[in-house]
Every structure is written in structure tokens, then in C-alpha cells.
Design a protein around this motif. Sequence first.
Motif, PDB file in Angstrom:
ATOM      1  N   ALA A 251      -6.969  30.074  -0.601  1.00 34.87           N
ATOM      2  CA  ALA A 251      -8.385  29.738  -0.821  1.00 34.87           C
ATOM      3  C   ALA A 251      -8.593  28.231  -0.821  1.00 34.87           C
ATOM      4  O   ALA A 251      -9.662  27.738  -0.466  1.00 34.87           O
ATOM      5  N   ASN A 252      -7.565  27.498  -1.244  1.00 34.89           N
ATOM      6  CA  ASN A 252      -7.628  26.036  -1.267  1.00 34.89           C
ATOM      7  C   ASN A 252      -6.411  25.482  -0.526  1.00 34.89           C
ATOM      8  O   ASN A 252      -5.347  25.290  -1.108  1.00 34.89           O
ATOM      9  N   PRO A 253      -6.533  25.228   0.788  1.00 33.51           N
ATOM     10  CA  PRO A 253      -5.377  24.795   1.590  1.00 33.51           C
ATOM     11  C   PRO A 253      -4.712  23.527   1.077  1.00 33.51           C
ATOM     12  O   PRO A 253      -3.501  23.365   1.197  1.00 33.51           O
ATOM     13  N   THR A 254      -5.489  22.610   0.491  1.00 33.64           N
ATOM     14  CA  THR A 254      -4.894  21.366  -0.002  1.00 33.64           C
ATOM     15  C   THR A 254      -3.941  21.614  -1.159  1.00 33.64           C
ATOM     16  O   THR A 254      -3.031  20.823  -1.410  1.00 33.64           O
ATOM     17  N   ASP A 255      -4.128  22.722  -1.871  1.00 35.98           N
ATOM     18  CA  ASP A 255      -3.263  23.053  -2.997  1.00 35.98           C
ATOM     19  C   ASP A 255      -1.941  23.666  -2.534  1.00 35.98           C
ATOM     20  O   ASP A 255      -1.065  23.920  -3.350  1.00 35.98           O
ATOM     21  N   ALA A 256      -1.837  23.912  -1.227  1.00 38.43           N
ATOM     22  CA  ALA A 256      -0.615  24.514  -0.692  1.00 38.43           C
ATOM     23  C   ALA A 256       0.463  23.470  -0.414  1.00 38.43           C
ATOM     24  O   ALA A 256       1.551  23.822   0.033  1.00 38.43           O
ATOM     25  N   PHE A 257       0.182  22.196  -0.681  1.00 32.28           N
ATOM     26  CA  PHE A 257       1.120  21.117  -0.371  1.00 32.28           C
ATOM     27  C   PHE A 257       1.495  20.341  -1.630  1.00 32.28           C
ATOM     28  O   PHE A 257       0.648  20.101  -2.502  1.00 32.28           O
ATOM     29  N   ASN A 258       2.758  19.957  -1.692  1.00 28.47           N
ATOM     30  CA  ASN A 258       3.192  18.959  -2.673  1.00 28.47           C
ATOM     31  C   ASN A 258       2.867  17.581  -2.123  1.00 28.47           C
ATOM     32  O   ASN A 258       3.009  17.333  -0.915  1.00 28.47           O
ATOM     33  N   THR A 259       2.461  16.688  -2.995  1.00 24.69           N
ATOM     34  CA  THR A 259       2.111  15.329  -2.575  1.00 24.69           C
ATOM     35  C   THR A 259       2.865  14.319  -3.426  1.00 24.69           C
ATOM     36  O   THR A 259       2.867  14.413  -4.658  1.00 24.69           O
ATOM     37  N   GLN A 260       3.517  13.371  -2.747  1.00 27.30           N
ATOM     38  CA  GLN A 260       4.228  12.287  -3.433  1.00 27.30           C
ATOM     39  C   GLN A 260       3.902  10.974  -2.728  1.00 27.30           C
ATOM     40  O   GLN A 260       3.435  10.962  -1.577  1.00 27.30           O
TER      41      GLN A 260
ATOM     42  N   LYS B 144       0.851  -1.191   0.000  1.00 23.10           N
ATOM     43  CA  LYS B 144       0.000   0.000   0.000  1.00 23.10           C
ATOM     44  C   LYS B 144       0.884   1.237   0.000  1.00 23.10           C
ATOM     45  O   LYS B 144       1.901   1.292   0.698  1.00 23.10           O
ATOM     46  N   LEU B 145       0.512   2.233  -0.795  1.00 20.63           N
ATOM     47  CA  LEU B 145       1.314   3.449  -0.907  1.00 20.63           C
ATOM     48  C   LEU B 145       1.102   4.356   0.300  1.00 20.63           C
ATOM     49  O   LEU B 145       0.011   4.419   0.877  1.00 20.63           O
ATOM     50  N   MET B 146       2.180   5.038   0.668  1.00 17.04           N
ATOM     51  CA  MET B 146       2.112   6.031   1.732  1.00 17.04           C
ATOM     52  C   MET B 146       2.238   7.420   1.112  1.00 17.04           C
ATOM     53  O   MET B 146       3.127   7.660   0.293  1.00 17.04           O
ATOM     54  N   GLU B 147       1.340   8.327   1.506  1.00 16.50           N
ATOM     55  CA  GLU B 147       1.364   9.690   0.968  1.00 16.50           C
ATOM     56  C   GLU B 147       2.266  10.568   1.829  1.00 16.50           C
ATOM     57  O   GLU B 147       2.242  10.496   3.058  1.00 16.50           O
ATOM     58  N   MET B 148       3.051  11.393   1.145  1.00 14.37           N
ATOM     59  CA  MET B 148       3.924  12.340   1.821  1.00 14.37           C
ATOM     60  C   MET B 148       3.523  13.756   1.387  1.00 14.37           C
ATOM     61  O   MET B 148       3.425  14.036   0.188  1.00 14.37           O
TER      62      MET B 148
ATOM     63  N   VAL C 194      12.730  13.010  -2.558  1.00 15.34           N
ATOM     64  CA  VAL C 194      12.603  14.072  -1.557  1.00 15.34           C
ATOM     65  C   VAL C 194      12.817  15.443  -2.199  1.00 15.34           C
ATOM     66  O   VAL C 194      12.148  16.422  -1.852  1.00 15.34           O
ATOM     67  N   ARG C 195      13.741  15.521  -3.154  1.00 20.35           N
ATOM     68  CA  ARG C 195      13.943  16.789  -3.864  1.00 20.35           C
ATOM     69  C   ARG C 195      12.664  17.212  -4.608  1.00 20.35           C
ATOM     70  O   ARG C 195      12.283  18.382  -4.618  1.00 20.35           O
ATOM     71  N   GLU C 196      12.019  16.257  -5.219  1.00 11.52           N
ATOM     72  CA  GLU C 196      10.780  16.570  -5.939  1.00 11.52           C
ATOM     73  C   GLU C 196       9.676  16.962  -4.964  1.00 11.52           C
ATOM     74  O   GLU C 196       8.899  17.885  -5.227  1.00 11.52           O
ATOM     75  N   LEU C 197       9.615  16.262  -3.826  1.00 14.05           N
ATOM     76  CA  LEU C 197       8.596  16.563  -2.822  1.00 14.05           C
ATOM     77  C   LEU C 197       8.773  17.972  -2.259  1.00 14.05           C
ATOM     78  O   LEU C 197       7.790  18.697  -2.060  1.00 14.05           O
ATOM     79  N   MET C 198      10.031  18.356  -2.024  1.00 10.17           N
ATOM     80  CA  MET C 198      10.315  19.626  -1.346  1.00 10.17           C
ATOM     81  C   MET C 198      10.763  20.729  -2.296  1.00 10.17           C
ATOM     82  O   MET C 198      11.172  21.796  -1.850  1.00 10.17           O
ATOM     83  N   ASN C 199      10.734  20.468  -3.605  1.00  9.31           N
ATOM     84  CA  ASN C 199      11.159  21.456  -4.606  1.00  9.31           C
ATOM     85  C   ASN C 199      12.598  21.922  -4.384  1.00  9.31           C
ATOM     86  O   ASN C 199      12.904  23.115  -4.494  1.00  9.31           O
ATOM     87  N   TYR C 200      13.463  20.974  -4.062  1.00  6.46           N
ATOM     88  CA  TYR C 200      14.886  21.272  -3.898  1.00  6.46           C
ATOM     89  C   TYR C 200      15.616  20.848  -5.169  1.00  6.46           C
ATOM     90  O   TYR C 200      16.237  19.795  -5.225  1.00  6.46           O
TER      91      TYR C 200
END
Length: 415
Positions: free
Chosen positions: A184-193, A169-173, A219-225
Motif C-alpha cells: 500500500a505504501n511502496p516507499t515503506d518497502a525499502f530500507n534507507t541509509q 552532502k549525504l547520499m541516500e542508499m 551495508v549489513r544494516e541497509l540490507m538486514n544482513y
Amino acid sequence: MAKTTNKTAFFVAWRYLFSKKEHNIINVISGISMIGIMVSTAALVVVLSVFNGMSDIIGGWFNALHADYEVTLREGKSFATDSFPLQQLSQLPDVKVVNEIVCDMSLANYDDRQELLYVKGVPDSYFQTNGFDGMLIDGDTALYKLRQPCAIMGTGAAGKLEINLLSYKLMEMYYPKRTKKNFANPTDAFNTQYVIPNGVLCTNTNYDENYIFCPISFVRELMNYDGEVTSVEIQLKDGANSSKIRKQIVDIVGDKYVVKDQREQEDSLYKTMKSEKFMIYLILAFILILAAFNIIGALGMLILEKKTDTAVLFSMGASKSLIQKVFVVEGIMVSALGGLAGTLLGALICFLQQTFHIVKLGGGGAHYIIPYYPVQIRFSDIVIVLFTILVISLLTSLIPAYNLKKSDIYRNTAL
């Protein structure tokens, strides 16, 4: 002259120590003082040695998690690798591997269970080169499975999320976006991987509760590093000169970066253990002071009993300082004998514990990571304990010896 005076004071004090006293209570009080100092010294040696053993084991657990050196930015959170001398560090003769690391806190969601955990992005060969394989208790340390990034986590984190490695089962980060924000859309404020839980590590440290290891690209993709890291870890070859290589690393990276060894990477932990050890030393030293105060009574009574002998010595030309020195040396002898006996007793107890593991941790069939109390005698602790005894005995012996100045003992020359 001073040497002769010291010899005389030592000789007379030695005779007084073992000679028969008219009042047996003096021997009793001296014996109680010696036994009290012996027991207190033995307790001090044993407790400090147990603390050393615990510190060595805990420090060893943490050291196994850390690279030999970690390079971080002095001011700021992340830095670009294209401006960092990675190549120069890799070419140093004593360097085994240089790893780029990205680490920050992220929200993990697994089957509607959520935890804030530190996500550490590491290279594919990280677990093999750093020796983490020996800490694996379930799954494996492969960072990719079915071309999907994997997560290797501590036992505490896996337990809180109730991870099932067999379910795939996949785990969301989730991680807050560094630039674009949509309030206006708090869920759009997060990156999801998404990652597959693939392994569980047991390090016996707080890392088990708080850390997840993932591929650095994930992790780089998740955190935009993009092309950035939060630190660089340097693993040395076996037998490398640590102090020499540190200077070389510092010279290469410059003042903009901070270079930390394994101990400095857990600076707060070691400072806490050092403070706790110091507090234990103060408490037991206070007990030692209470035991040593019996010397004041014993010396006071001895001075009264030897009043005639003292008057004879004074009439024969002995100076007041020599007579005072006799009783000071007497008190130091009592403490020294008790201290030496206590040190030997404490060392013997530690040796028996090291060899036969007499005192166990817990009971009733319970299983502990450390099954018995570990002990580690250090020469520096023995020196500190003996020096403490010397200072305490000197101070307690000076009190009755100083009162000789106020007595009429020097005017009494009658036998």
C-alpha cells in the motif's frame, strides 16, 4: 632403410629448391608463396602478441581489484559467519587477512540523481590491506568521517551522480526490505541509509561504473544482513604457495562453498578474451592457407619440369613413395622457410614495439590509459603458429604429390 629414404628425399628436395629452373616462373611462384607465408606468419605473431599484451594489462587491472581467493556459497546468496570457519582460515600460515564481505545492488540517490549500483560492504582496513590506495584519485579511503559512514566509489559512478566531495552532502542508499513488505505504501518497502561520499577510485575497469564501497556494518544494516555475508575474501602473504593454500582452503570450507582464485572471479572476462583470441587465430590462419595454396601451382610446375629427372630416379630403383616424398618435402621446405622468416620478422617487430613504443594509440594530443600498443610474445603461440604452418604446408604439398600416381611419369624412362 626408412631413415636413408628420408635423407635421400631431403637431399633431392634441397637441390631442387635452390637449383636453377628452366622456367623462371617456377622460382617466381615459389618466391611469392614464401613471401606470402612470411607476411602472414609475421602478422599472426604480431597480432597474437598484441592481444596477449592487451589481455595481460586488462587482466592485471581486474586482478588488482580481487583478493587472492574468494569463498562464496555454492547454492544461495548469503551465509552466516558463526557457522563458517573464519578462525581456521585466519590461522593458516600463508594467509595475510580474511575479510568478510557483503555485496548487492542498491539504489543510490545524490542531489536528485539516481543510479543502480553495487554496494560492497568491507572492513575498515580493507583499502590498506588490498592496495586500493594506489587507485585513489580524489578524497581518501577513510570509511568514517565525523562518525558518519562514508562511500568510496569508482570514477564512472561518481561522474553519473555528479559527486562533490567538498560539499559533505549525504547520499541516500535504498534497498528492498527482505521480510516486511507494505504494498500500500511502496516507499515503506525499502530500507534507507545515508553515507558521505569520501573518495573516488580509478581502476580502469567496469567497476568504475558500477561499484561503491562502504563499511560492512553500514551495508549489513541497509540490507538486514545480521551476522551474514555474501562472500569471504582471503588475501595471501607475499611468496605464499598459491596451489598449496588453495587445497587447504577447500579442505577447511568443504563442498558447501566455492573457492575462486583471481582468474575465476572474472571467469566470463577471461573466457571472452580467450574466444576472441581464437577467432583472430582462425581468421589469420585462413589467410595463411590462401597464401600456402600457391605451393600447389609451384609444385605442379616443378613436377612437369623434373619429369625426366623423376623417370631417371625411378629407373635407378627409386620407389614411387620416395619420388612423392621428394615433392612433399619440397613444399614443406618452401613453407618452413617462409614460416621461420615470418616468425623472426614478427618477433623483431614485437621487440621494437616493446622497446621503442613505435606504434601509438590515438593521436592529435589525445591521452590514453595505454599510450602505445602493448605486446607480449608467448612461446606457446610461436609453437602453435609453426605447427599450423607445418600442417597447412603438408596438406597443400600432398595434393600435387598424390597426382603423381595418375601420371605416366613412371613409364617414361627416356632421357
